[in-house]
Design a protein around this motif. Sequence first.
Motif, mmCIF file in Angstrom:
data_model
loop_
_atom_site.group_PDB
_atom_site.id
_atom_site.type_symbol
_atom_site.label_atom_id
_atom_site.label_comp_id
_atom_site.label_asym_id
_atom_site.label_seq_id
_atom_site.Cartn_x
_atom_site.Cartn_y
_atom_site.Cartn_z
ATOM 1 N N ARG A 125 -1.696 -2.255 8.677
ATOM 2 C CA ARG A 125 -2.975 -1.938 9.311
ATOM 3 C C ARG A 125 -3.786 -0.917 8.527
ATOM 4 N NH1 ARG A 125 0.334 -2.926 13.557
ATOM 5 N NH2 ARG A 125 1.153 -0.833 13.722
ATOM 6 N N THR A 126 -3.222 -0.393 7.431
ATOM 7 C CA THR A 126 -3.925 0.653 6.678
ATOM 8 C C THR A 126 -5.010 0.035 5.802
ATOM 9 O OG1 THR A 126 -1.856 1.845 6.633
ATOM 10 C CG2 THR A 126 -3.583 2.643 5.161
ATOM 11 N N PRO A 127 -6.239 0.546 5.902
ATOM 12 C CA PRO A 127 -7.324 -0.027 5.099
ATOM 13 C C PRO A 127 -7.044 0.100 3.607
ATOM 14 C CG PRO A 127 -8.077 1.883 6.417
ATOM 15 C CD PRO A 127 -6.670 1.663 6.753
ATOM 16 N N SER A 128 -7.423 -0.906 2.831
ATOM 17 C CA SER A 128 -7.125 -0.891 1.397
ATOM 18 C C SER A 128 -8.006 0.126 0.686
ATOM 19 C CB SER A 128 -7.330 -2.287 0.813
ATOM 20 O OG SER A 128 -8.671 -2.671 1.033
ATOM 21 N N GLY A 129 -7.615 0.450 -0.538
ATOM 22 C CA GLY A 129 -8.402 1.389 -1.336
ATOM 23 C C GLY A 129 -7.872 2.802 -1.309
ATOM 24 N N ALA A 130 -7.132 3.163 -0.255
ATOM 25 C CA ALA A 130 -6.663 4.552 -0.156
ATOM 26 C C ALA A 130 -5.391 4.756 -0.971
ATOM 27 C CB ALA A 130 -6.402 4.896 1.302
ATOM 28 N N ASP A 131 -5.205 6.001 -1.458
ATOM 29 C CA ASP A 131 -3.937 6.385 -2.094
ATOM 30 C C ASP A 131 -2.994 6.833 -0.985
ATOM 31 O OD1 ASP A 131 -5.078 5.913 -4.481
ATOM 32 O OD2 ASP A 131 -5.012 7.982 -5.208
ATOM 33 N N ILE A 132 -1.826 6.197 -0.900
ATOM 34 C CA ILE A 132 -0.920 6.584 0.192
ATOM 35 C C ILE A 132 0.518 6.776 -0.280
ATOM 36 C CG2 ILE A 132 -2.290 5.326 1.915
ATOM 37 C CD1 ILE A 132 0.500 3.560 1.875
ATOM 38 N N ILE A 133 1.241 7.537 0.524
ATOM 39 C CA ILE A 133 2.693 7.676 0.349
ATOM 40 C C ILE A 133 3.311 7.153 1.628
ATOM 41 C CG2 ILE A 133 4.568 9.368 0.292
ATOM 42 C CD1 ILE A 133 2.968 10.816 -1.834
ATOM 43 N N VAL A 134 4.186 6.156 1.480
ATOM 44 C CA VAL A 134 4.720 5.521 2.671
ATOM 45 C C VAL A 134 6.024 6.195 3.100
ATOM 46 C CG1 VAL A 134 5.779 3.695 1.270
ATOM 47 C CG2 VAL A 134 5.401 3.313 3.704
ATOM 48 N N VAL A 135 6.129 6.401 4.422
ATOM 49 C CA VAL A 135 7.308 7.053 4.992
ATOM 50 C C VAL A 135 8.130 5.991 5.704
ATOM 51 C CG1 VAL A 135 8.115 8.866 6.559
ATOM 52 C CG2 VAL A 135 5.950 9.149 5.318
ATOM 53 N N ILE A 136 9.330 5.706 5.176
ATOM 54 C CA ILE A 136 10.111 4.575 5.672
ATOM 55 C C ILE A 136 11.337 5.073 6.442
ATOM 56 C CG2 ILE A 136 11.304 2.458 4.987
ATOM 57 C CD1 ILE A 136 9.607 2.503 2.419
ATOM 58 N N PRO A 137 11.394 4.793 7.747
ATOM 59 C CA PRO A 137 12.483 5.345 8.551
ATOM 60 C C PRO A 137 13.831 4.732 8.199
ATOM 61 C CG PRO A 137 11.111 3.877 9.860
ATOM 62 C CD PRO A 137 10.454 3.988 8.526
ATOM 63 N N LYS A 138 14.895 5.400 8.663
ATOM 64 C CA LYS A 138 16.257 4.875 8.522
ATOM 65 C C LYS A 138 16.313 3.516 9.193
ATOM 66 C CE LYS A 138 19.576 8.557 8.079
ATOM 67 N NZ LYS A 138 18.840 9.786 8.319
ATOM 68 N N GLY A 139 17.153 2.647 8.655
ATOM 69 C CA GLY A 139 17.359 1.372 9.321
ATOM 70 C C GLY A 139 16.466 0.266 8.786
ATOM 71 N N VAL A 140 15.449 0.614 7.990
ATOM 72 C CA VAL A 140 14.636 -0.442 7.379
ATOM 73 C C VAL A 140 15.363 -0.909 6.119
ATOM 74 C CG1 VAL A 140 12.453 -1.022 6.263
ATOM 75 C CG2 VAL A 140 12.478 0.500 8.260
ATOM 76 N N ASP A 141 15.653 -2.187 6.078
ATOM 77 C CA ASP A 141 16.385 -2.774 4.963
ATOM 78 C C ASP A 141 15.591 -2.648 3.660
ATOM 79 O OD1 ASP A 141 18.488 -4.627 3.912
ATOM 80 O OD2 ASP A 141 16.660 -5.790 3.496
ATOM 81 N N PHE A 142 16.284 -2.424 2.528
ATOM 82 C CA PHE A 142 15.573 -2.197 1.258
ATOM 83 C C PHE A 142 14.756 -3.400 0.804
ATOM 84 C CE2 PHE A 142 18.579 -4.560 -1.247
ATOM 85 C CZ PHE A 142 19.821 -4.336 -0.648
ATOM 86 N N GLU A 143 15.255 -4.623 1.102
ATOM 87 C CA GLU A 143 14.497 -5.830 0.750
ATOM 88 C C GLU A 143 13.152 -5.831 1.477
ATOM 89 O OE1 GLU A 143 15.331 -8.264 -1.286
ATOM 90 O OE2 GLU A 143 17.511 -8.503 -1.340
ATOM 91 N N LEU A 144 13.271 -5.534 2.782
ATOM 92 C CA LEU A 144 12.089 -5.530 3.635
ATOM 93 C C LEU A 144 11.095 -4.457 3.173
ATOM 94 C CD1 LEU A 144 10.713 -6.603 6.210
ATOM 95 C CD2 LEU A 144 11.989 -4.871 7.495
ATOM 96 N N ALA A 145 11.630 -3.249 2.866
ATOM 97 C CA ALA A 145 10.787 -2.140 2.425
ATOM 98 C C ALA A 145 10.038 -2.514 1.149
ATOM 99 C CB ALA A 145 11.637 -0.887 2.199
#
Length: 621
Positions: A125-145
């Motif tokens: 849902r994040t609008p494109s164009g922005a510089d971001i750092i993504v915060v990925i919680p525990k339990g999210v599979d590395f493939e998915l991330a």
Amino acid sequence: MAQTVVGVDIGNSTTEATAATIEPDGTVRFLGAALTSTTGIKGTTDNADGVAEAVARAFDAAGLRLAQLDVVLLNEATPVISGLAMETITETIITESTMIGHDPRTPGGRGLGVGVTVAFEELPRTPSGADIIVVIPKGVDFELAAHAINAACERGLKVTGAILGNDDAVLVVNRLAAVIPIIDEVSRIDAVPVGMLAAVEVAGPGQSIRTLSNAYGLATIFDLDAAATKVVSPVARALTGNRSAVVVRTPAGDVADRTIPVGSLALTGDRKRVAVDVSRGAVEIMAAVEMVSPLADVSGEAGTNTGGMIANVRQSMADLSGHALADVRIQDLLAVDTFVPQEVRGGVAGEVALENAVALAAMVRTRESGMRAVADAVRSRLRAAGADHVDVVVGGVEAEMAVLGALTTPGTDKPLVVLDLGGGSTDAATIEADGSIEAVHLAGAGDLVTRLIDAELGLGNVELAEEIKRFPLGKAESFFHVRLENGTVQFFEKPLPTTAFARVVTLGECAMNPIPTRHSMDRIRIVRRAAKERVFVVNALRALRAIAPGGDLRQIGFVVLLGGCALDFEIPELIADALAPYGIVCGTGNVRGTDGPRNAVATGLVASHAASPPAGASVGA
Ligand code: ADP
Ligand code: MG
């Protein structure tokens, strides 16, 4: 008839014995020596067991039977004991879950990423164009991330870095279309604030970060003015030397580096009294010690950490020596600046900052020790063991005996200075050409070095610290070779123990011991050498200034190093290097040309007994 004697030196740590026969004309024949750990506190009857053990071993080495023993020579031990204390004087506190300095074992990718933190599930849902750092919680599979990051980038979002709860950074990076820096193993990932400007930096293997550890680097990224830069400078300092780091800037959040009010020391000298704030550090404390010299006693400000620290030293000294608290006087103090790794309050991933601390070694002069009682105990102990006619003689001042023993080192002559590097104290004695002897006893020696190594590496294991102090390091690079700390390689025919592989190890005499920490070989070596320098180089200079004629080191020609720490593989070098500019010849003693820096006092006792058997000082039948 020849007399069979044994000289015994009861030290704080070690009891040394030297056996000899003395002909009626005074000719001495040294036959054997041995040492064992001192039993009980030096100067108490508990020492008898250790003395009996050392005597028995020396006799064994000499091929003698205990029944032949005529006289045991004990020294009038200097009544000094020493204590140690350490106090942290800074504290890093993080408020508002600002996150700093997390340095996981295996960060992924490399480079510097700057952007606004965005929760993983918000990515689509994040609008494109922005510089971001993504915060990925525990339990999210590395493939998915990895898939989600790649998809977001295709959409035109600039994902410049990631912060992971799982320990998956490398796995995620390997699946990305473009490499970004990723930090993982963030235990409280839910506490990382979103919607804030953040920076993630990962250095290449073997390198450390450059931007987040630089105060002006942080200022550039977060657009800080001078006042704000000053506030964040502790962050930069805490990150120095890390391979990876993350910094999140929250508006109200703060990282504070505050000095803990630890209280002051009151130093009482013979003529002066000075108070010094402990948080000012070792240099100022030592300047105050010198100012009031000679020191008569020390007390700490009541109700402060320093007060508690000094009270503890006093109490333990009183307990050890069996003296009343009021009889315990601190007559020398060595302060050393140190730093201890400590978990940061308010951190979210077990962040650790190096906090400043001051270590104090105190030397306490007690009432004259009860050597008579020790002599009685030794006599009955040895008689029971088969030395049926033994006498025990107390005589000889420790410093004088040490000098006599040191003079048996080939190549030495009067005038001479002896530096005895023991466990609790550094003792110096000087003998002039006319034979007059002067001595000083200073706080701080081998035990303090061990404690500093333990604290600075955060080991919590004094035995391991002692091992690190005594032996060079290596790194087991394969099952068949070890890279030594001097850069050379040692090969082995049999495979090394699996526990040592890829670890930094100490190269002990018979075994290779892995050091269970993350510190690099280089770092451990630096800590080890710095601890030795801050204790022994400082004390060698203090001791020599105290006994040199007019305090002028250039008046000293020869220094002989004795005691357990003179056996160290680098302490003698460090001291010799520090003394060389004054034209001083400094080396490790070699008592009787055979015993190295050990047995000087025991040898001195035998030599002085042979020269003039003291009359009426014996404990006979
Ligand atoms: P004391 O005279 O106070 O009984 P010692 O002269 O036995 O003390 O010195 C004890 C100190 O020497 C301890 O700090 C110990 O770690 C150190 N030490 C003993 N043996 C060695 C060695 N082989 N290498 C380095 N240090 C040693
Ligand atoms: Mg000693």
